[in-house]
Structures are given as C-alpha cells and as structure tokens.
Design an enzyme around this catalytic site. Structure first.
Site, PDB file in Angstrom:
ATOM      1  N   GLY A  32       0.869  -1.395   0.084  1.00 60.56           N
ATOM      2  CA  GLY A  32      -0.335  -0.269   0.635  1.00 60.56           C
ATOM      3  C   GLY A  32       1.186   0.811  -0.269  1.00 60.56           C
ATOM      4  N   GLY A  37      -0.088   8.452   1.681  1.00 59.53           N
ATOM      5  CA  GLY A  37      -0.637   7.403   1.932  1.00 59.53           C
ATOM      6  C   GLY A  37       0.091   7.219   2.653  1.00 59.53           C
ATOM      7  N   GLY A  39       1.652   3.699   4.045  1.00 59.32           N
ATOM      8  CA  GLY A  39       2.968   2.872   3.139  1.00 59.32           C
ATOM      9  C   GLY A  39       3.707   3.726   2.591  1.00 59.32           C
ATOM     10  N   ASP A  86      -1.723  -7.037  -6.085  1.00 58.36           N
ATOM     11  CA  ASP A  86      -3.591  -6.324  -6.014  1.00 58.36           C
ATOM     12  C   ASP A  86      -4.213  -7.491  -5.245  1.00 58.36           C
ATOM     13  OD1 ASP A  86      -6.142  -6.809  -5.693  1.00 58.36           O
ATOM     14  OD2 ASP A  86      -6.600  -6.558  -8.168  1.00 58.36           O
ATOM     15  N   LEU A  87      -4.033  -7.346  -3.640  1.00 56.41           N
ATOM     16  CA  LEU A  87      -4.592  -8.184  -3.174  1.00 56.41           C
ATOM     17  C   LEU A  87      -6.168  -9.130  -2.828  1.00 56.41           C
ATOM     18  CD1 LEU A  87      -2.567  -6.296   0.147  1.00 56.41           C
ATOM     19  CD2 LEU A  87      -1.773  -8.678  -0.556  1.00 56.41           C
ATOM     20  N   THR A 134      -9.575  -8.142   0.819  1.00 55.74           N
ATOM     21  CA  THR A 134      -8.653  -7.097   0.546  1.00 55.74           C
ATOM     22  C   THR A 134      -7.577  -6.812   1.962  1.00 55.74           C
ATOM     23  OG1 THR A 134      -9.621  -5.754  -1.292  1.00 55.74           O
ATOM     24  CG2 THR A 134      -8.140  -4.801  -0.071  1.00 55.74           C
ATOM     25  N   SER A 165      -6.920  -1.335  13.156  1.00 59.26           N
ATOM     26  CA  SER A 165      -7.688   0.038  13.602  1.00 59.26           C
ATOM     27  C   SER A 165      -8.237   0.132  14.662  1.00 59.26           C
ATOM     28  CB  SER A 165      -8.652   0.163  11.790  1.00 59.26           C
ATOM     29  OG  SER A 165      -9.112   1.014  12.519  1.00 59.26           O
ATOM     30  N   TYR A 186     -24.898  -7.090   4.759  1.00 63.58           N
ATOM     31  CA  TYR A 186     -23.941  -6.171   4.364  1.00 63.58           C
ATOM     32  C   TYR A 186     -24.101  -5.484   5.661  1.00 63.58           C
ATOM     33  CZ  TYR A 186     -19.749  -4.260   2.476  1.00 63.58           C
ATOM     34  OH  TYR A 186     -18.546  -3.330   2.566  1.00 63.58           O
TER      35      TYR A 186
END
Length: 319
Positions: A32, A37, A39, A86-87, A134, A165, A186
C-alpha cells in the site's frame, strides 16, 4: 516498552531517528505504497534512515514509480524496488509472492499496510466480500507464502506488522458468515470492523506459531488520518454517532485527527523497536503497547486459531 516520550503527536521521522541502528541495513517490504498514504510515508522515512532495501508494493506501477521518484528526490542513495500486488486477487498475490521468493535478499520486516475502508458491497476477483478479502485474506496468503523468506532474516529477529484500526471495536470475526450472506446482510462498517479484528488476530497467531523461530508480530492502530483510505466515506457519516460491538456509543465527530507523519510513527515503533519483542502478538496505539485498547475478542487466542483455519479454507491452502 518503547520510548515513553513517544505519543499521539510524535512523527515517524523522530521515531526512525531514535531506532536508526535498528533500521540500518534491513530489507523492508511495505504494501500500500501510494504517495499520500501511510505506506509511502513509512517507506520514505525508513529509506532516509539507512534501510538496506525498501520494497514498495501496490497495485499500480505508475503509483509506485511516483513514490520511488519522490523518495529518491529526498534521499538519492535510497535503495528501492517496486512490487506489483493486488490483494483482492489471489492470483496476483501468488504471482507477487513468487517474485519475492526469487529475490536474493531475505525479508527482515514485512509491513502489511494496504487496506480499504467502509466500501459499498463488492467482491474480490475470487468472490470474497472485498473488505475481509483485501484487508485480511490477501495479506494472509501473501504473508504465509513469503514466510520462509522472512524467517531467513539474517538479523535473527524477523518481524511482521499488520496495520489494524480502532475500527476493530465494530465487529469480531463472523466465523460462520464472514461474507455477509453474499452481500444480503452487508453492513459496511461491520465488515470493516471484522477485517481490522482479523489483522489483530492474524498477528497473534503468527506470533504463537513462529515465536520459537524468532519471529515477532504486531498489530497497530495508526490513528484517525485523512488519507485516500476514506474515499468511500462521506464526511457527514462521521457526524452520526455509531455503536461499537458491545453497544457503546462512539461519537466520531469528537475524534482528533493525526497528520500522515504522526499517523505513521506507530508503524516504525512496531517494525523496529527491539524492546517490545517480548510483547510479540500485541496491539499498539500512539507508539505504545496498548492491549487495554483491544476488545477481548481481538486478543483471544482461540479466535485467532479459528480465523487461521477459516483463512486456510478460504484460500484453499494449509500453512
């Protein structure tokens, strides 16, 4: 414990200066790494403080090239390498892991930093609910596939850091229905909470399984920070109080946000502080071990084992 003077306002550069001898010469892989950001900020600071090699990983080559160019503008001697991953695609994860396993260097520190947050319902390329897919399933597979490379660390102290988090307070792992009935049940914040609890439990289980081989693993809350992570969240959403899993009302509108440099400081402590090694498996906040900030379900070793088994089942591979 880490330096007791580190806290909410401490910036990553200050932490890296303090731990420069522990950073020096190490090979660090960070996911990332888009500029702007956490990362990329971690990569910038670690490069500046004499890491041996920093591997910046992300989905888009042009974004990684941009990060590398900006880091080199500040630290021309920085040794950087890009890795496409791409996770949200197990095929991409396997391809990236094969590339890492072909490197001549072992990996001393892996920082699983990439994530998405509170996105509308969608699935990964393999059909998993995207946030758990992800934020946990992709990193679970990637970490396990490159684990021999991490355990081969010449420092004798390999380390894995999962960026979690405070959002973990919104949900435990839904062992029986991790994908929200294929979207029919969801709730985007519950899904985010579940994925962040997964980051914490995954660090615990890695520690439990591989401590005897010298591996330490940590999870952390970087703080509330305005980055592109919040692209799916409307500002007014934070004005509406929300309840955590135990029914406690959270008023996000009173949250104090961190800058990107202060939001990355806990990454650096978790990745390099030698004094916290005996706390392997722990959760950090504001540069300190903060197990009292973790919900009981997010530090439960039975839950950690169950999540590991569920993750193996989902990726179709045992580790």
């Amino acid at each position: 414990m880490s330096n007791k003077n580190f806290g909410f306002h401490t910036e990553a550069d200050e932490v890296a200066t303090y731990f420069e001898n522990d950073i020096k010469g190490k090979t660090v892989l960070i996911t990332g790494c888009t500029w702007g950001g956490l990362g990329a900020e971690a990569a910038r600071v670690i490069s500046k403080h004499h890491a041996g090699l920093v591997i910046v990983a992300g989905r888009k080559q042009e974004a990684l090239d941009d990060t590398i160019e900006k880091i080199k503008a500040e630290t021309p001697s920085a040794n950087l390498r890009s890795l496409i991953i791409d996770l949200a695609s197990l095929e991409s994860v396997r391809h990236a892991a094969a590339e890492v396993n072909a490197y001549s260097e072992p990996i001393d520190v892996l920082i699983n930093n990439a994530a998405i947050m509170a996105s509308p319902y969608h699935t990964t390329k393999d059909g998993f609910e995207a946030q758990i897919g992800t934020n946990h399933i992709g990193p679970f597979l990637f970490t396990n596939l490159i684990l021999p490379k991490v355990l081969a660390s010449k420092t004798g102290a390999p380390r894995i850091v999962n960026v979690s988090s405070v959002g973990h307070i919104l949900s435990p792992i839904r062992i029986d229905d991790p994908f929200f009935d294929n979207g029919n049940a969801y709730q985007k914040w519950t899904a985010y909470g579940q994925s962040k609890t997964a980051n914490m439990l995954f660090a615990r289980e890695l520690s439990n399984r591989y401590k005897s081989k010298g591996l330490t693993a940590f999870s952390l809350h970087p703080g509330g920070i305005h980055t592109n992570l919040g692209r799916d969240v409307k500002p007014e959403e934070f004005l509406t109080p929300m309840s955590d899993y135990d029914g406690n009302v959270i008023d996000w509108s009173k949250a104090v946000f961190k800058t990107i440099p202060s939001g990355t400081s806990t990454h650096i402590v978790a990745a390099f502080d030698p004094k916290i090694a005996s706390d392997s498996g722990a959760y950090l906040d504001d540069c300190q071990i903060a197990m009292d900030h973790a919900k009981p379900y997010a530090k439960d070793d039975t839950q950690a084992e169950k999540l590991w088994a569920l993750s193996e089942q989902i990726v179709g591979q045992k580790f």
